[in-house]
Design a protein around this motif. Structure first.
Motif, short mmCIF file in Angstrom:
data_model
loop_
_atom_site.label_atom_id
_atom_site.label_comp_id
_atom_site.label_asym_id
_atom_site.label_seq_id
_atom_site.Cartn_x
_atom_site.Cartn_y
_atom_site.Cartn_z
N ASN A 33 0.76 -1.05 -0.32
CA ASN A 33 0.14 -0.05 -0.05
C ASN A 33 0.87 1.23 0.02
O ASN A 33 1.54 1.32 0.83
CB ASN A 33 -0.89 0.03 1.15
CG ASN A 33 -1.98 1.03 1.20
OD1 ASN A 33 -1.47 2.19 1.67
ND2 ASN A 33 -3.13 0.92 0.66
N GLY A 34 0.66 2.11 -0.98
CA GLY A 34 1.38 3.51 -1.15
C GLY A 34 1.42 4.38 0.10
O GLY A 34 2.35 4.80 0.52
N ASP A 35 0.01 4.52 0.76
CA ASP A 35 0.05 5.28 2.21
C ASP A 35 0.88 4.61 3.08
O ASP A 35 1.47 5.59 3.95
CB ASP A 35 -1.52 5.19 2.31
CG ASP A 35 -2.33 6.02 1.20
OD1 ASP A 35 -1.63 7.04 0.50
OD2 ASP A 35 -3.49 5.98 1.17
N VAL A 36 0.92 3.39 3.11
CA VAL A 36 1.65 2.77 4.24
C VAL A 36 3.30 3.15 4.06
O VAL A 36 3.84 3.58 5.10
CB VAL A 36 1.46 1.27 4.22
CG1 VAL A 36 2.33 0.73 5.22
CG2 VAL A 36 0.22 0.98 4.74
N LEU A 37 3.67 2.91 3.05
CA LEU A 37 5.01 3.33 2.52
C LEU A 37 5.22 4.80 2.77
O LEU A 37 6.57 5.13 3.36
CB LEU A 37 5.41 3.11 1.02
CG LEU A 37 5.53 1.47 0.51
CD1 LEU A 37 5.60 1.52 -0.89
CD2 LEU A 37 6.79 0.85 1.08
N ARG A 38 4.43 5.56 2.25
CA ARG A 38 4.44 7.17 2.67
C ARG A 38 4.68 7.22 4.02
O ARG A 38 5.72 8.02 4.58
CB ARG A 38 3.64 7.79 1.82
CG ARG A 38 4.03 9.20 1.91
CD ARG A 38 2.71 10.03 1.09
NE ARG A 38 2.71 9.58 -0.40
CZ ARG A 38 3.54 9.87 -1.14
NH1 ARG A 38 4.55 10.70 -1.01
NH2 ARG A 38 3.52 9.16 -2.54
N ALA A 39 3.73 6.83 4.99
CA ALA A 39 3.77 7.07 6.26
C ALA A 39 5.27 6.38 7.05
O ALA A 39 5.76 7.14 7.70
CB ALA A 39 2.67 6.33 6.83
N PHE A 40 5.68 5.29 6.17
CA PHE A 40 6.97 4.86 6.87
C PHE A 40 8.31 5.75 6.71
O PHE A 40 8.83 6.04 7.34
CB PHE A 40 7.27 3.30 6.22
CG PHE A 40 8.66 2.90 6.68
CD1 PHE A 40 8.72 2.39 7.87
CD2 PHE A 40 9.57 2.95 5.51
CE1 PHE A 40 10.11 1.87 8.21
CE2 PHE A 40 10.76 2.25 5.76
CZ PHE A 40 11.15 1.81 7.11
N VAL A 41 8.24 6.39 5.57
CA VAL A 41 9.15 7.18 5.08
C VAL A 41 9.14 8.55 5.91
O VAL A 41 10.26 9.03 6.46
CB VAL A 41 8.96 7.52 3.47
CG1 VAL A 41 10.20 8.74 3.33
CG2 VAL A 41 9.40 6.35 2.83
N VAL A 42 8.04 9.14 6.21
CA VAL A 42 7.90 10.10 7.02
C VAL A 42 8.17 9.97 8.35
O VAL A 42 8.92 10.88 9.02
CB VAL A 42 6.46 10.82 7.02
CG1 VAL A 42 6.00 11.96 8.04
CG2 VAL A 42 5.93 11.22 5.52
N VAL A 43 8.05 8.94 8.89
CA VAL A 43 8.24 8.49 10.25
C VAL A 43 9.67 8.39 10.61
O VAL A 43 10.45 8.98 11.38
CB VAL A 43 7.54 7.23 10.92
CG1 VAL A 43 8.16 6.80 12.25
CG2 VAL A 43 6.09 7.46 10.96
N THR A 44 10.41 7.90 9.36
CA THR A 44 11.69 7.67 9.35
C THR A 44 12.69 8.91 9.30
O THR A 44 13.52 9.31 10.01
CB THR A 44 11.91 6.85 8.49
OG1 THR A 44 11.70 5.54 8.33
CG2 THR A 44 13.91 6.54 8.16
#
Length: 261
Positions: free
Chosen positions: A235-246
């Motif tokens: 899921n693209g939204d999950v990936l984006r959230a992971f990048v932002v948190v990182t």
């Protein structure tokens, strides 16, 4: 960075971070948020770490350009290319003339700004897709105003660059460009050329730590291959959230480290 007193673990962290960065770039972007701090963790000075990281991740942009070359809007290519070259060289020159201590203090802010840009790129992408509904001829875009608007973004790409791709797309859209594939293709061209000119500048100035660069490049390429194979399954939204948190976590770490020092 995280294992300053255990050299072997630093090497392991560089390999792991570079691989994950390649996966992130293939799936969503933001790989620099991991690979750049990992380069710092090897004891590379901040300016050289940024230059080395830029070289290590650049081949992935070349393959993207090769894939998207058919979508490039030819009439805008000279303007985007020239602006990218000038901006990339200027950004790289300013980076190389920035004091190590000054750049070290800028790092958390640059990562935080890049994370914020990346965070809003999701809504921006959806806005661009909503606009990309017309099938008729694209409107005329004035070249000189476009170049003036793109230059600061290309300068930022040459200097640090995290999250700048979506700024390129936003500027092109604000000038009236609506076809999504053309937007994405010109974004990749601008990033690739800006970074290429920055890389040439870094090489001539001897700013690349090659033995770390080659290690990072190989494993980032492997991560990119893995990420490309699995990109459609996550899921693209999950990936984006992971990048932002990182990105926020890495920026927070550097803010904390500066407060301690």
């Amino acid at each position: 960075m995280f294992f300053d007193h255990i050299p072997h673990l630093n090497y392991i962290w560089l390999v792991v971070a570079s691989t994950i960065a390649g996966v992130m770039n293939a799936m969503a972007g933001g790989g620099s948020f991991l690979s750049f701090p990992a380069m710092l963790g090897m004891g590379v000075l901040p300016v050289q770490a940024n230059a080395t990281n830029t070289v290590a991740l650049w081949p992935g942009q070349v393959t993207s350009v090769a894939t998207l070359r058919g979508d490039v809007r030819r009439d805008l290519l000279p303007t985007v290319a020239i602006t990218s070259v000038l901006g990339g060289v200027c950004g790289a020159e300013v980076l190389l003339h920035t004091a190590q201590r000054t750049f070290l203090h800028l790092i958390p802010w640059l990562i935080l700004v890049g994370t914020m840009i990346f965070g809003i790129s999701g809504p921006i992408s959806k806005w661009l897709r909503r606009r990309a509904t017309r099938e008729d001829v694209e409107p005329y875009i004035p070249r000189i105003p476009l170049a003036c608007a793109l230059f600061p973004v290309c300068f930022y790409i040459g200097y640090f660059g995290a999250g700048a791709g979506f700024l390129v797309m936003t500027i092109l859209a604000l000038f009236g460009m609506e076809e999504m594939h053309s937007l994405n293709a010109l974004k990749v061209v601008a990033a690739m050329l800006s970074n290429l000119c920055a890389i040439i500048t870094f090489i001539f100035q001897g700013a690349i730590v090659w033995h770390y660069c080659l290690v990072s490049m190989v494993f980032a390429a492997f991560g990119g291959w893995v990420g490309a194979r699995f990109a459609r399954r996550v899921n693209g939204d999950v990936l984006r959230a992971f990048v932002v948190v990182t990105g926020v976590a890495i920026a927070g770490y550097f803010f904390w480290k500066q407060a301690q020092g």
